[in-house]
Design a protein around this motif. Sequence first.
Motif, PDB file in Angstrom:
ATOM      1  N   GLY A   1      19.883 -60.617 145.775  1.00  0.00           N
ATOM      2  CA  GLY A   1      21.211 -60.002 145.843  1.00  0.00           C
ATOM      3  C   GLY A   1      21.825 -59.698 144.492  1.00  0.00           C
ATOM      4  N   GLN A   2      21.082 -59.975 143.413  1.00  0.00           N
ATOM      5  CA  GLN A   2      21.636 -59.755 142.074  1.00  0.00           C
ATOM      6  C   GLN A   2      21.000 -58.553 141.385  1.00  0.00           C
ATOM      7  OE1 GLN A   2      20.966 -63.522 140.062  1.00  0.00           O
ATOM      8  NE2 GLN A   2      23.046 -64.190 140.533  1.00  0.00           N
ATOM      9  N   VAL A   3      21.743 -58.010 140.427  1.00  0.00           N
ATOM     10  CA  VAL A   3      21.253 -56.893 139.627  1.00  0.00           C
ATOM     11  C   VAL A   3      21.387 -57.286 138.156  1.00  0.00           C
ATOM     12  CG1 VAL A   3      21.690 -54.472 139.008  1.00  0.00           C
ATOM     13  CG2 VAL A   3      21.999 -55.214 141.380  1.00  0.00           C
ATOM     14  N   LEU A   4      20.322 -57.004 137.382  1.00  0.00           N
ATOM     15  CA  LEU A   4      20.412 -57.214 135.931  1.00  0.00           C
ATOM     16  C   LEU A   4      20.886 -55.904 135.310  1.00  0.00           C
ATOM     17  CD1 LEU A   4      19.789 -59.009 133.370  1.00  0.00           C
ATOM     18  CD2 LEU A   4      17.580 -57.802 133.291  1.00  0.00           C
ATOM     19  N   ILE A   5      21.961 -55.976 134.514  1.00  0.00           N
ATOM     20  CA  ILE A   5      22.415 -54.752 133.832  1.00  0.00           C
ATOM     21  C   ILE A   5      22.313 -54.915 132.320  1.00  0.00           C
ATOM     22  CG2 ILE A   5      23.969 -54.020 135.696  1.00  0.00           C
ATOM     23  CD1 ILE A   5      26.325 -54.952 133.863  1.00  0.00           C
ATOM     24  N   ARG A   6      22.035 -53.783 131.659  1.00  0.00           N
ATOM     25  CA  ARG A   6      22.132 -53.744 130.196  1.00  0.00           C
ATOM     26  C   ARG A   6      23.571 -53.371 129.901  1.00  0.00           C
ATOM     27  NH1 ARG A   6      21.343 -49.702 126.731  1.00  0.00           N
ATOM     28  NH2 ARG A   6      20.241 -48.416 128.244  1.00  0.00           N
ATOM     29  N   VAL A   7      24.282 -54.280 129.238  1.00  0.00           N
ATOM     30  CA  VAL A   7      25.725 -54.108 129.027  1.00  0.00           C
ATOM     31  C   VAL A   7      25.950 -53.137 127.870  1.00  0.00           C
ATOM     32  CG1 VAL A   7      27.863 -55.298 128.437  1.00  0.00           C
ATOM     33  CG2 VAL A   7      26.169 -56.443 129.899  1.00  0.00           C
ATOM     34  N   GLU A   8      26.759 -52.109 128.125  1.00  0.00           N
ATOM     35  CA  GLU A   8      27.064 -51.145 127.055  1.00  0.00           C
ATOM     36  C   GLU A   8      28.501 -51.272 126.574  1.00  0.00           C
ATOM     37  OE1 GLU A   8      25.201 -47.136 127.954  1.00  0.00           O
ATOM     38  OE2 GLU A   8      24.291 -48.422 129.463  1.00  0.00           O
TER      39      GLU A   8
END
Length: 322
Positions: free
Chosen positions: A28-35
């Motif tokens: 249920g989780q998503v890894l994001i590259r934070v901008e």
Amino acid sequence: MKSIQIHQTGGPEVLQLVELPIPSPGPGQVLIRVEAVGVNFIEIYFRKGQYKATMPLTPGSEAAGTVEELGPGVTGFAPGDAVASVGVLGSYAEYALVPAAQLVKVPSGVSPEQAAAAMLQGMTAHYLAYSTFPLKAGETALVHAGAGGVGLLLTQIATRIGARVITTVSTEEKAALSREAGAADVILYTQQDFVAEVKRLTGNKGVDVVYDSVGKTTFDGSLNCLRPRGLLALFGGSSGAVPPFDLIQLSGKGSLFVTRPTLWHYIATREELDWRAKEILGWVADGSLKLRMEHDYPLSDAGQAHAAMESRQTTGKILLEP
Ligand code: NDP
């Protein structure tokens, strides 16, 4: 990856830059590259220990960026999607996990900086004006800290509904910004008695609603600014927490309503989150909601960002760039 961590509560210096492994998304989780990271007052409350958290803590809940990896069971998103959220599990970092249920897609034409600047404060202004006290054209609202992040957005949203907005601010520079956002009248509450001014500006009637994020120093006065059966939405405590309060006062002051709302209860369903995020990001995209993004710090200067916010030097949104 670079990340900010707090090992113990304290001043801005407890925000330390550290190296951590990139986390893996669970179900249920998503890894994001934070901008872009949105800095919010709540992180100051956690840093100081006014709100409790388990240590070590990577602060932050608001960010915009790009989907990097999906956890098991996640649908509706794909790597490369431009996304934003106010439910990031520690957004002061280069990568972060987000429950998919709290992630939204960012429309084209909206930059990561704009999305990170708009989401939390924008949806807060949205729920205050459309749900906590659904403002109508012709009504009058008092907005404290009118040149702050929420203040500038709430003033614009209330004005577009057709309400008359009176704001309070601490300096002439902030007054000019508040007027630009649409405030009909601006009170310098550091120099003037804001209750007397509101009474004068409303012909002694009082305002329909007060949106008060300042708390300790304004709460009593806010009650005295309301018309009978008016509503005080106390949604923050930038000056400190409001002390315990005797409810009988509400009767004597005109059968008033007081609520202490928080964003999470107004975006608890996918439907409400999508409604508010779509409107806010849509207004940013079409240029009808103006963001003020004058305060932009590298991630490593998170402490400076906090110090500036706490000492009332900032207007509009504060961002960190990983
Ligand atoms: P702001 O940009 O509004 O910053 C806080 C402002 O509060 C300052 O710029 C200052 O404006 C005013 N202020 C008045 N007294 C003090 C004081 N003693 N110390 C510091 N500031 C003071 O921040 P945000 O827009 O990010 O947030 C505003 C408030 O809303 C916060 O209290 C936050 O916790 C709350 N909030 C609540 C949410 C909710 O759902 N309940 C969601 C989002 C934010 P001036 O100089 O003009 O007085």
